[in-house]
Design a protein around this motif. Structure first.
Motif, PDB file in Angstrom:
ATOM      1  N   GLY A  18       0.866  -1.261  -0.031  1.00 48.01           N
ATOM      2  CA  GLY A  18       0.263  -0.378  -0.190  1.00 48.01           C
ATOM      3  C   GLY A  18       0.443   1.055   0.117  1.00 48.01           C
ATOM      4  O   GLY A  18       0.031   2.290  -0.162  1.00 48.01           O
ATOM      5  N   LEU A  74      -7.088   4.881  -2.153  1.00 42.87           N
ATOM      6  CA  LEU A  74      -6.881   4.573  -0.793  1.00 42.87           C
ATOM      7  C   LEU A  74      -7.573   5.149   0.256  1.00 42.87           C
ATOM      8  O   LEU A  74      -8.620   4.520   0.749  1.00 42.87           O
ATOM      9  N   ASN A 103     -11.142   5.143  -2.752  1.00 45.21           N
ATOM     10  CA  ASN A 103     -11.668   4.250  -3.404  1.00 45.21           C
ATOM     11  C   ASN A 103     -12.264   4.372  -4.717  1.00 45.21           C
ATOM     12  O   ASN A 103     -12.811   3.303  -5.383  1.00 45.21           O
ATOM     13  N   GLU A 162      -5.820  -5.645  -7.092  1.00 43.54           N
ATOM     14  CA  GLU A 162      -6.091  -5.229  -5.836  1.00 43.54           C
ATOM     15  C   GLU A 162      -6.100  -6.536  -5.389  1.00 43.54           C
ATOM     16  O   GLU A 162      -7.096  -7.435  -5.228  1.00 43.54           O
ATOM     17  N   GLU A 171      -5.467  -8.249  -0.839  1.00 44.50           N
ATOM     18  CA  GLU A 171      -4.945  -8.324   0.621  1.00 44.50           C
ATOM     19  C   GLU A 171      -4.313  -9.401   1.339  1.00 44.50           C
ATOM     20  O   GLU A 171      -4.095 -10.255   0.454  1.00 44.50           O
ATOM     21  N   GLN A 206      -3.454  -4.167   2.283  1.00 43.66           N
ATOM     22  CA  GLN A 206      -3.734  -3.979   1.138  1.00 43.66           C
ATOM     23  C   GLN A 206      -2.041  -3.689   0.086  1.00 43.66           C
ATOM     24  O   GLN A 206      -1.300  -3.134   0.613  1.00 43.66           O
TER      25      GLN A 206
END
Ligand code: ADP
Length: 365
Positions: free
Chosen positions: A17, A64, A67, A96, A98, A103
């Motif tokens: 991220g 971030l 969105n 994207e 996780e 993230q």
């Protein structure tokens, strides 16, 4: 997992991220000339030319916080930077992910240097996508707008009717009620106005994704789309594009929408004209801008609409939404340009707009 990634012929880069590189596939090593160990933990902007290089952290932060995807899940033809400093064309798709640490993003990169055919294909695809998204976003926009506006408008009608009925007995008590009904009426009308305002903001989308692109290519693609399906039958179409004013700094999809809207309007206006001529010209204008003119030999503007041309929902067509020109206006304005209309020397209407030129010598298109 890494072994699996390495079998993918395209380059694959995983970042966290913060934009730091976490994984760099074999394909990526070959494409960029860096080993995985060289770039592990480095900022991914290392792989990009300016202006993305300087702005990439901001792009991630923006995503971030808002969105709102600009590239994620969409994919784009853009440019990348090799270790030796060379810039090369790529198709970039971003997903994207996780991870345990939070993230992250995974980028798939295809080198387009060798593949002119693929490039052409991608461009066609891109134009088609822009077209589809224009139609589908207009469709869903219209539906949600109708839905949202219905409520305040019904309320306005109800309050107005109630006030009218109360006027039959204009006692002191009723006058107070009438006043209240009219106040509510005004408040609901303002609410309807705010909904339309929000719509304009949505269309403007705040920031635009600017790239250096060829104006000629954008105009040609938009013309190809506009003239497709026989819409251009019998139309004498001509472009006069100044090669020294070709590189512009714009959001290409948005600019294409502007040109496409203007061409479509011109073609629609000329449907009944015996002689149909359509011309796109670029000319020098104030410093750092280029002026684009879309001129037709149609009937000219209806005097009823001339004063409200760039306002939303103003249309003379039975099936017209009246959004085309207001969208053009928003897009041109967000690029710092101007849009206006004049009679055309072809006998019909000429729409003019300006967009910023890229500095010369920076072309990457
Ligand atoms: P729509 O096409 O849905 O009506 P627009 O905002 O694109 O919405 O256009 C608004 C109106 O402007 C049209 O309904 C038409 O009356 C007028 N117009 C736009 N372009 C032209 C043109 N080239 N010639 C004549 N009239 C035009």
């Amino acid at each position: 997992m890494h072994a699996l990634i390495d079998t993918v012929p395209d380059a694959m880069v995983v970042i966290d991220g913060e934009g730091s590189i976490r994984s760099f596939s074999k394909g990526a090593e070959e494409m960029f000339g860096y080993g995985e160990a060289d770039v592990q933990g480095e900022n991914v902007s290392l792989l990009m030319p300016s202006p993305d290089r300087e702005n990439h952290d901001r792009y991630i932060r923006r995503y971030l916080t808002t969105n709102e995807p600009h590239i994620i899940g969409i994919g784009r033809v853009t440019t990348a930077r090799h270790r030796n400093g060379n810039t090369f064309p790529i198709k970039l798709s971003i997903g994207e992910i996780e991870t345990a640490e939070g993230q992250g993003f995974v980028g798939y990169i295809r080198d387009l240097t060798e593949s002119h055919a693929t490039e052409r294909e991608l461009h066609t695809l891109q134009s088609e996508l822009a077209h589809v998204s224009r139609i589908s976003s207009m469709g869903s926009l219209a539906t949600s707008l109708a839905h949202e506006l219905n409520q305040p408008l019904t309320a306005v009608a109800n309050y107005a009717n109630a006030a009218r009925d109360l006027l039959d007995e204009p006692g002191e008590e009723n006058m107070a009620l009438i006043r209240e009904a009219l106040e509510q009426c005004a408040a609901e009308a303002l609410r309807a106005g705010q909904i339309v305002h929000r719509l304009r903001d949505f269309i403007k989308r705040g920031e635009t994704e600017r790239q250096i692109v060829s104006l000629r290519r954008i105009i040609q693609e938009a013309a190809a789309l506009a003239l497709m399906n026989g819409d251009g039958k019998g139309v004498d179409f001509e472009t006069r594009l100044d090669a020294s004013l070709d590189k512009v700094l714009v959001d290409p999809v948005q600019l294409q929408q502007v040109v496409l809207n203007l061409l479509r309007n011109a073609l629609e206006a000329m449907l009944e004209s015996p002689h149909r001529q359509l011309r796109v010209i670029t000319t020098a204008t104030e410093k750092a801008f280029v002026e684009v003119t879309v001129a037709d030999s149609g009937p000219g503007l209806d005097s009823k609409i001339a004063d409200h041309l760039f306002h939303p929902f103003k249309s003379t067509k039975s099936d017209g939404m009246g959004l085309g020109l207001s969208i053009c206006h928003s897009i041109v304005q967000s690029h710092g340009g101007k849009i206006w209309v004049e009679p055309s020397d072809l006998g019909g209407t000429a729409f003019h707009f300006t967009v910023p030129l890229a500095e010369t010598g920076n072309g990457d298109d």
